[in-house]
Design a protein around this motif. Structure first.
Motif, mmCIF file in Angstrom:
data_model
loop_
_atom_site.group_PDB
_atom_site.id
_atom_site.type_symbol
_atom_site.label_atom_id
_atom_site.label_comp_id
_atom_site.label_asym_id
_atom_site.label_seq_id
_atom_site.Cartn_x
_atom_site.Cartn_y
_atom_site.Cartn_z
ATOM 1 N N TYR A 162 0.921 -1.106 0.339
ATOM 2 C CA TYR A 162 0.019 0.226 -0.188
ATOM 3 C C TYR A 162 0.752 1.327 0.049
ATOM 4 O O TYR A 162 2.010 1.662 0.294
ATOM 5 C CB TYR A 162 -0.752 -0.019 1.371
ATOM 6 C CG TYR A 162 -1.811 -1.395 1.582
ATOM 7 C CD1 TYR A 162 -3.014 -1.354 0.374
ATOM 8 C CD2 TYR A 162 -1.504 -1.717 2.676
ATOM 9 C CE1 TYR A 162 -4.171 -2.454 0.438
ATOM 10 C CE2 TYR A 162 -3.005 -3.031 2.434
ATOM 11 C CZ TYR A 162 -3.742 -2.645 1.620
ATOM 12 O OH TYR A 162 -4.091 -4.401 1.497
ATOM 13 N N LYS A 163 -0.248 2.201 -1.148
ATOM 14 C CA LYS A 163 0.900 3.865 -0.667
ATOM 15 C C LYS A 163 0.865 4.112 1.250
ATOM 16 O O LYS A 163 0.075 3.880 1.714
ATOM 17 C CB LYS A 163 0.311 4.584 -1.318
ATOM 18 C CG LYS A 163 0.558 4.814 -2.593
ATOM 19 C CD LYS A 163 1.651 5.914 -2.884
ATOM 20 C CE LYS A 163 2.040 5.588 -4.216
ATOM 21 N NZ LYS A 163 0.820 5.905 -5.352
ATOM 22 N N GLY A 164 2.371 4.198 1.405
ATOM 23 C CA GLY A 164 2.894 4.768 2.896
ATOM 24 C C GLY A 164 2.808 3.517 3.420
ATOM 25 O O GLY A 164 3.323 3.671 4.897
ATOM 26 N N GLU A 165 2.859 2.068 2.680
ATOM 27 C CA GLU A 165 3.278 1.089 4.513
ATOM 28 C C GLU A 165 4.760 0.918 4.968
ATOM 29 O O GLU A 165 5.299 1.013 3.125
ATOM 30 C CB GLU A 165 2.651 -0.013 3.280
ATOM 31 C CG GLU A 165 2.607 -0.984 4.528
ATOM 32 C CD GLU A 165 2.201 -2.475 3.775
ATOM 33 O OE1 GLU A 165 1.637 -3.584 4.475
ATOM 34 O OE2 GLU A 165 2.017 -2.027 2.428
ATOM 35 N N HIS A 166 5.451 0.878 5.944
ATOM 36 C CA HIS A 166 6.136 0.370 5.832
ATOM 37 C C HIS A 166 6.044 -1.001 6.274
ATOM 38 O O HIS A 166 5.602 -1.535 6.961
ATOM 39 C CB HIS A 166 6.154 1.720 7.482
ATOM 40 C CG HIS A 166 7.905 1.117 8.019
ATOM 41 N ND1 HIS A 166 8.990 1.448 7.292
ATOM 42 C CD2 HIS A 166 7.949 0.075 9.129
ATOM 43 C CE1 HIS A 166 10.112 0.778 8.085
ATOM 44 N NE2 HIS A 166 9.883 0.390 9.013
#
Length: 176
Positions: A162-166
């Protein structure tokens, strides 16, 4: 006492909420959504405010859930929902072809996925896509199914995320 269940839902301008025969229908500028009213929960609408009440204690568990479902439907028909995904890896890419999403994720074959009705997939380049729609559940479920094609791995970080998933990274063999 459910704090979320007792929360007052404000209906914005241009959105109509109706309950008939145990089915809640929310109509707005982006479309219309339906939800079956959960057992032993009643909806009262006064002007542009909606309150949910439960008939007995057995409905306590679903009081907050029903409130959240109606709130999500109102947000969906006004603003809509979007979930961003990115793919990382050499030769990995997304390709949107009409109503089909083709994913090259290091397998011997490209993975083809049919986009469900009511959702749109926009390509923001070869490595990024955005899943958009008015139903929060459908958007989240389809995004999760895309991510399942190649989950991100902890050593090199390759895969779909996902976008921004660490992604928590691991050291590997050289650490030992």
């Amino acid at each position: 006492m459910s704090r979320i269940g007792n929360r007052i839902i404000t209906v914005p301008e241009g959105v109509t909420v109706k309950e008939e025969n145990g089915i809640v229908t929310v109509t707005g500028p982006k479309g219309s959504l339906e939800q079956v009213m959960l057992k032993d929960i009643t909806m009262k609408q006064e002007g542009n405010e909606i309150t949910l009440e439960r008939k007995n204690e057995s409905a306590k568990a679903m009081h907050g859930t029903m409130n959240a479902l109606i709130s999500n439907m109102i947000i969906g028909v006004t603003d809509g929902y979007a979930k961003g995904l990115e793919i990382i890896g050499v030769g990995y890419r997304f390709n949107v072809q009409g109503n089909k999403l083709v994913i090259n994720a290091g397998y011997s074959h490209p993975v083809e996925m049919e986009v469900p009705e009511g959702l749109t997939v926009e390509a923001n380049g070869n490595t990024e896509i955005t899943v958009k729609g008015i139903d929060k559940v459908k958007v989240g479920e389809f995004a999760a199914n895309i991510r399942k094609v190649r989950k991100p791995e902890p050593y090199k970080g390759k895969g779909i995320r996902y976008k921004g998933e660490h992604i928590r990274r691991k050291e590997g063999k050289k650490a030992a």
